[in-house]
Write a protein that holds these residues in place. Structure first.
Motif, PDB file in Angstrom:
ATOM      1  N   ALA A 296     -56.807  21.445  35.588  1.00 51.04           N
ATOM      2  CA  ALA A 296     -56.408  20.188  34.944  1.00 51.04           C
ATOM      3  C   ALA A 296     -55.062  20.338  34.257  1.00 51.04           C
ATOM      4  CB  ALA A 296     -57.467  19.759  33.936  1.00 51.04           C
ATOM      5  N   THR A 297     -54.390  19.188  34.060  1.00 55.94           N
ATOM      6  CA  THR A 297     -53.138  19.180  33.298  1.00 55.94           C
ATOM      7  C   THR A 297     -53.332  18.421  31.994  1.00 55.94           C
ATOM      8  OG1 THR A 297     -52.212  17.125  34.225  1.00 55.94           O
ATOM      9  CG2 THR A 297     -51.812  19.176  35.442  1.00 55.94           C
ATOM     10  N   GLN A 298     -52.540  18.816  31.002  1.00 53.37           N
ATOM     11  CA  GLN A 298     -52.472  18.119  29.721  1.00 53.37           C
ATOM     12  C   GLN A 298     -51.007  17.805  29.406  1.00 53.37           C
ATOM     13  OE1 GLN A 298     -54.291  21.232  29.877  1.00 53.37           O
ATOM     14  NE2 GLN A 298     -56.142  20.057  30.276  1.00 53.37           N
ATOM     15  N   ARG A 299     -50.814  16.801  28.553  1.00 57.54           N
ATOM     16  CA  ARG A 299     -49.458  16.365  28.189  1.00 57.54           C
ATOM     17  C   ARG A 299     -48.634  16.027  29.435  1.00 57.54           C
ATOM     18  NH1 ARG A 299     -51.430  19.947  24.888  1.00 57.54           N
ATOM     19  NH2 ARG A 299     -50.974  21.616  26.334  1.00 57.54           N
ATOM     20  N   ASP A 300     -49.295  15.432  30.393  1.00 56.85           N
ATOM     21  CA  ASP A 300     -48.641  15.054  31.647  1.00 56.85           C
ATOM     22  C   ASP A 300     -48.066  13.651  31.492  1.00 56.85           C
ATOM     23  OD1 ASP A 300     -48.073  14.343  34.387  1.00 56.85           O
ATOM     24  OD2 ASP A 300     -49.463  15.941  34.988  1.00 56.85           O
ATOM     25  N   PRO A 301     -46.778  13.449  31.743  1.00 54.10           N
ATOM     26  CA  PRO A 301     -46.178  12.124  31.543  1.00 54.10           C
ATOM     27  C   PRO A 301     -46.772  11.045  32.442  1.00 54.10           C
ATOM     28  CG  PRO A 301     -44.658  13.585  32.699  1.00 54.10           C
ATOM     29  CD  PRO A 301     -45.777  14.438  32.200  1.00 54.10           C
ATOM     30  N   ASN A 302     -47.458  11.426  33.501  1.00 55.23           N
ATOM     31  CA  ASN A 302     -48.114  10.464  34.392  1.00 55.23           C
ATOM     32  C   ASN A 302     -49.635  10.500  34.237  1.00 55.23           C
ATOM     33  OD1 ASN A 302     -45.640   9.597  35.646  1.00 55.23           O
ATOM     34  ND2 ASN A 302     -45.629  11.565  36.714  1.00 55.23           N
ATOM     35  N   ASP A 316     -51.203  23.604  46.099  1.00 56.30           N
ATOM     36  CA  ASP A 316     -51.268  22.777  47.304  1.00 56.30           C
ATOM     37  C   ASP A 316     -50.789  21.388  46.918  1.00 56.30           C
ATOM     38  OD1 ASP A 316     -51.891  21.185  49.444  1.00 56.30           O
ATOM     39  OD2 ASP A 316     -53.994  21.793  49.581  1.00 56.30           O
ATOM     40  N   ASN A 317     -49.527  21.100  47.200  1.00 57.59           N
ATOM     41  CA  ASN A 317     -48.930  19.842  46.766  1.00 57.59           C
ATOM     42  C   ASN A 317     -49.306  18.658  47.649  1.00 57.59           C
ATOM     43  OD1 ASN A 317     -47.475  20.836  44.438  1.00 57.59           O
ATOM     44  ND2 ASN A 317     -46.168  21.921  45.894  1.00 57.59           N
ATOM     45  N   SER A 318     -50.137  18.910  48.654  1.00 56.78           N
ATOM     46  CA  SER A 318     -50.663  17.796  49.451  1.00 56.78           C
ATOM     47  C   SER A 318     -51.907  17.190  48.791  1.00 56.78           C
ATOM     48  CB  SER A 318     -51.004  18.261  50.866  1.00 56.78           C
ATOM     49  OG  SER A 318     -52.110  19.149  50.869  1.00 56.78           O
ATOM     50  N   TYR A 319     -52.457  17.882  47.811  1.00 52.04           N
ATOM     51  CA  TYR A 319     -53.647  17.408  47.100  1.00 52.04           C
ATOM     52  C   TYR A 319     -53.190  16.661  45.845  1.00 52.04           C
ATOM     53  CZ  TYR A 319     -58.218  17.503  44.738  1.00 52.04           C
ATOM     54  OH  TYR A 319     -59.388  17.159  44.092  1.00 52.04           O
ATOM     55  N   VAL A 320     -53.405  15.356  45.824  1.00 52.58           N
ATOM     56  CA  VAL A 320     -52.957  14.518  44.706  1.00 52.58           C
ATOM     57  C   VAL A 320     -54.165  13.817  44.108  1.00 52.58           C
ATOM     58  CG1 VAL A 320     -51.460  12.637  43.962  1.00 52.58           C
ATOM     59  CG2 VAL A 320     -50.724  14.182  45.808  1.00 52.58           C
ATOM     60  N   PHE A 321     -54.508  14.172  42.878  1.00 56.66           N
ATOM     61  CA  PHE A 321     -55.664  13.590  42.196  1.00 56.66           C
ATOM     62  C   PHE A 321     -55.229  13.164  40.794  1.00 56.66           C
ATOM     63  CE2 PHE A 321     -60.451  14.365  41.086  1.00 56.66           C
ATOM     64  CZ  PHE A 321     -60.557  13.045  40.677  1.00 56.66           C
ATOM     65  N   SER A 322     -54.885  11.893  40.663  1.00 51.68           N
ATOM     66  CA  SER A 322     -54.450  11.316  39.390  1.00 51.68           C
ATOM     67  C   SER A 322     -55.647  10.704  38.682  1.00 51.68           C
ATOM     68  CB  SER A 322     -53.385  10.245  39.635  1.00 51.68           C
ATOM     69  OG  SER A 322     -53.256   9.397  38.504  1.00 51.68           O
ATOM     70  N   LEU A 323     -55.898  11.117  37.434  1.00 50.49           N
ATOM     71  CA  LEU A 323     -56.997  10.525  36.668  1.00 50.49           C
ATOM     72  C   LEU A 323     -56.685   9.084  36.282  1.00 50.49           C
ATOM     73  CD1 LEU A 323     -59.713  11.835  35.832  1.00 50.49           C
ATOM     74  CD2 LEU A 323     -57.995  13.455  36.648  1.00 50.49           C
ATOM     75  N   ASP A 324     -55.420   8.760  36.058  1.00 53.68           N
ATOM     76  CA  ASP A 324     -55.049   7.367  35.783  1.00 53.68           C
ATOM     77  C   ASP A 324     -55.499   6.472  36.929  1.00 53.68           C
ATOM     78  OD1 ASP A 324     -53.874   8.240  33.477  1.00 53.68           O
ATOM     79  OD2 ASP A 324     -51.910   7.370  33.874  1.00 53.68           O
ATOM     80  N   ALA A 325     -55.177   6.884  38.157  1.00 54.70           N
ATOM     81  CA  ALA A 325     -55.531   6.075  39.318  1.00 54.70           C
ATOM     82  C   ALA A 325     -57.041   6.024  39.519  1.00 54.70           C
ATOM     83  CB  ALA A 325     -54.844   6.636  40.563  1.00 54.70           C
ATOM     84  N   ALA A 326     -57.703   7.159  39.332  1.00 55.26           N
ATOM     85  CA  ALA A 326     -59.142   7.212  39.593  1.00 55.26           C
ATOM     86  C   ALA A 326     -59.945   6.424  38.563  1.00 55.26           C
ATOM     87  CB  ALA A 326     -59.603   8.662  39.612  1.00 55.26           C
ATOM     88  N   LEU A 327     -59.504   6.438  37.299  1.00 56.19           N
ATOM     89  CA  LEU A 327     -60.258   5.789  36.225  1.00 56.19           C
ATOM     90  C   LEU A 327     -59.750   4.394  35.893  1.00 56.19           C
ATOM     91  CD1 LEU A 327     -60.573   8.887  33.870  1.00 56.19           C
ATOM     92  CD2 LEU A 327     -62.481   7.720  35.004  1.00 56.19           C
ATOM     93  N   GLY A 328     -58.569   4.042  36.402  1.00 54.10           N
ATOM     94  CA  GLY A 328     -57.999   2.735  36.094  1.00 54.10           C
ATOM     95  C   GLY A 328     -57.540   2.618  34.659  1.00 54.10           C
ATOM     96  N   VAL A 329     -56.994   3.729  34.098  1.00 50.01           N
ATOM     97  CA  VAL A 329     -56.498   3.736  32.722  1.00 50.01           C
ATOM     98  C   VAL A 329     -55.056   4.223  32.729  1.00 50.01           C
ATOM     99  CG1 VAL A 329     -58.810   4.158  31.796  1.00 50.01           C
ATOM    100  CG2 VAL A 329     -57.293   6.108  32.278  1.00 50.01           C
ATOM    101  N   GLN A 330     -54.441   4.181  31.551  1.00 56.42           N
ATOM    102  CA  GLN A 330     -53.077   4.675  31.408  1.00 56.42           C
ATOM    103  C   GLN A 330     -53.089   5.947  30.565  1.00 56.42           C
ATOM    104  OE1 GLN A 330     -50.174   3.381  32.825  1.00 56.42           O
ATOM    105  NE2 GLN A 330     -51.626   2.124  33.977  1.00 56.42           N
ATOM    106  N   ASN A 331     -52.346   6.940  31.033  1.00 53.04           N
ATOM    107  CA  ASN A 331     -52.148   8.189  30.303  1.00 53.04           C
ATOM    108  C   ASN A 331     -53.481   8.872  29.978  1.00 53.04           C
ATOM    109  OD1 ASN A 331     -50.505  10.209  29.246  1.00 53.04           O
ATOM    110  ND2 ASN A 331     -50.516   9.305  27.185  1.00 53.04           N
ATOM    111  N   ALA A 332     -54.321   9.034  30.985  1.00 51.37           N
ATOM    112  CA  ALA A 332     -55.560   9.792  30.812  1.00 51.37           C
ATOM    113  C   ALA A 332     -55.229  11.212  30.356  1.00 51.37           C
ATOM    114  CB  ALA A 332     -56.339   9.842  32.129  1.00 51.37           C
ATOM    115  N   TYR A 333     -56.079  11.737  29.505  1.00 49.06           N
ATOM    116  CA  TYR A 333     -55.843  13.082  28.960  1.00 49.06           C
ATOM    117  C   TYR A 333     -57.163  13.841  28.994  1.00 49.06           C
ATOM    118  CZ  TYR A 333     -53.993  16.736  25.867  1.00 49.06           C
ATOM    119  OH  TYR A 333     -53.555  17.932  25.350  1.00 49.06           O
ATOM    120  N   ILE A 334     -57.220  14.916  29.774  1.00 47.60           N
ATOM    121  CA  ILE A 334     -58.423  15.735  29.871  1.00 47.60           C
ATOM    122  C   ILE A 334     -58.458  16.703  28.697  1.00 47.60           C
ATOM    123  CG2 ILE A 334     -59.661  17.457  31.226  1.00 47.60           C
ATOM    124  CD1 ILE A 334     -58.556  16.188  33.739  1.00 47.60           C
TER     125      ILE A 334
END
Length: 438
Positions: A296-302, A316-334
């Motif tokens: 997981a990432t923290q303090r990620d601007p996206n 593996d930069n072909s794997y893109v998993f954005s929590l913002d997109a998956a959860l429908g929120v802005q600036n998700a923070y794990i």
């Protein structure tokens, strides 16, 4: 002119040699399915020091069996009935895979950097076993550490000294601290290996002032020959030499070292995530069902991402998993998360507009989906920022859910359905909060 070669200054093993073999079970190696039978579940609570929720007044623990942990009519008051563990501030706790042993490294103060091991006997009975080991001479009094998923054999502590500015011919050159990576034998408590080195970035990144600030959350890869360690980045203003806030972040980074030698440090960089990869007081990366590492990432601007590190120990930069997109929120923070096996995980997170209030979600790493767990009383004061421990037992994930200063409960979440069932009551006290189950 300074070179960009990672220079390594190491200490030899202090006594004896350690036994290192990788666990053959994929989920067990990465922290997935742990124990399907009976086990102790240790509940941890952090005491306030100066402000509600600061967790800096020490840590108490109390152990119950699975049936009691799942019984909503059963009450646990760790503050009145629990046992304090060695630590001036919040203890850094880990547990054995069967729940019968608790490991701790004290954080800050006169005993900071002291490793202790306790046998769990239930209730407040935790019996210290083996020798206490002081690692502060190498890793400082505030080390970060994690237990490897290697059959409870090894712990790895990491630290970075305060980064210092170096000028070259009167002009800003770079900012670096000295990193320490230290391994502990958990079965026969002792230091087994220590390495220290500087960790330079590329000349272009260093010229702009980017540098390593902290290491945390080491994870052993599936083949057992590399450690991947999360990196927290900061930036110096080259014109002033001071710390620069609000800087444009470069790609997420991790440190890779050989294992068990802890030699040959290399930095790998993601082009998907741009946050830090250290987590905070808990695991932040896991070997999953497919033998890849998910981090997981923290303090990620996206917003937080879950990144994939392949079996070649590269992102593996072909794997893109954005929590913002998956959860429908802005600036998700794990804040914290736990892999539960078969590609599923539970994450504790917050997001913009939530005023730091925490939530839980079920994640599918294969489908790249995340769904908020329902059936939990989300409310103001529920903050997972210091959360450390989940227990995985078969398909069940145990989580302590308490707002600061307010009673809460253990919740048991099915990793396949996301259904949460209320368990034992967690009795709280003003300013305190529960920080995990182990």
């Amino acid at each position: 002119m300074k070179t960009n070669i990672l220079k390594s200054v190491f200490f030899s093993a202090l006594a004896g040699t350690m036994l290192f073999t990788s666990c053959s079970d994929d989920d067990s190696n990465g922290g997935g399915t742990e124990q399907s039978g009976d086990r102790w579940i240790t509940v941890a609570g952090a005491l306030m020091q100066d402000a509600p929720g600061d967790g800096n007044g020490g840590t108490k623990i109390y152990a119950v069996n699975v049936d009691n942990a799942k019984d909503e009519n059963y009450s646990i008051n760790v503050y009145q009935n629990g046992e304090p563990v060695l630590s001036n501030r919040t203890a850094r706790l880990q547990a054995s895979e069967d729940g019968n042993t608790v490991f701790n490294i004290a954080y800050t103060g006169d005993n900071g950097g002291t490793f202790s091991k306790y046998i769990v006997n239930g209730g407040r009975s935790f019996v210290q076993t083996g020798s206490q080991v002081d690692i502060s001479d190498y890793a400082g009094t505030s080390p970060r550490w994690a237990k490897l998923f290697d059959g409870d054999r090894t712990g790895v502590a990491v630290n970075v000294t305060s980064p210092q500015v170096t000028q070259i011919e009167g002009i800003y050159g770079y900012t670096r601290g000295t990193a320490t990576v230290l391994s502990l034998d958990l079965q026969n408590p002792r230091i087994t290996e220590v390495k220290q080195f500087e960790i330079p970035l590329t000349p272009e990144e260093e010229a702009l002032g980017h540098h390593l600030f902290r290491l945390d959350s080491p994870i052993l890869n599936a083949t057992g020959n590399k450690l991947i360690i999360g990196m927290w980045m900061r930036k110096t203003n080259p014109l002033t030499g001071g710390n620069e806030s609000g800087f444009e972040r470069i790609g997420s980074k991790s440190l890779v070292v050989d294992y068990p030698s802890l030699e040959n440090p290399q930095v790998i960089t993601s082009t998907v995530g741009f946050g830090d990869t250290t987590g905070y007081r808990s695991f932040n990366g896991y070997v999953a069902h497919d033998n890849n590492i998910y981090q997981a990432t923290q303090r990620d601007p996206n917003g937080s991402h879950i990144l994939k590190i392949n079996q070649s120990n590269q992102y593996d930069n072909s794997y893109v998993f954005s929590l913002d997109a998956a959860l429908g929120v802005q600036n998700a923070y794990i804040d914290s998360w736990r892999y539960a096996g078969n590609g599923k995980a539970i994450i504790a997170y917050t997001h913009d507009g939530a005023n730091d209030q925490g939530y839980l979600a079920l994640v599918d790493l294969n489908a790249k989906t995340a769904v908020k767990v329902e059936g939990i009383p989300y409310q103001v004061g529920l903050d997972f920022g210091q959360y450390q421990g989940f227990v995985v037992r078969g398909d069940e994930v145990f989580v302590a859910v308490t707002p600061v200063g307010v009673d809460g409960n253990i919740y048991v979440i099915n990793k396949n359905t996301g259904v949460a069932v209320k368990g034992a009551k967690l009795v709280n006290e003003s300013g305190n909060h529960y920080i995990g189950v182990f």
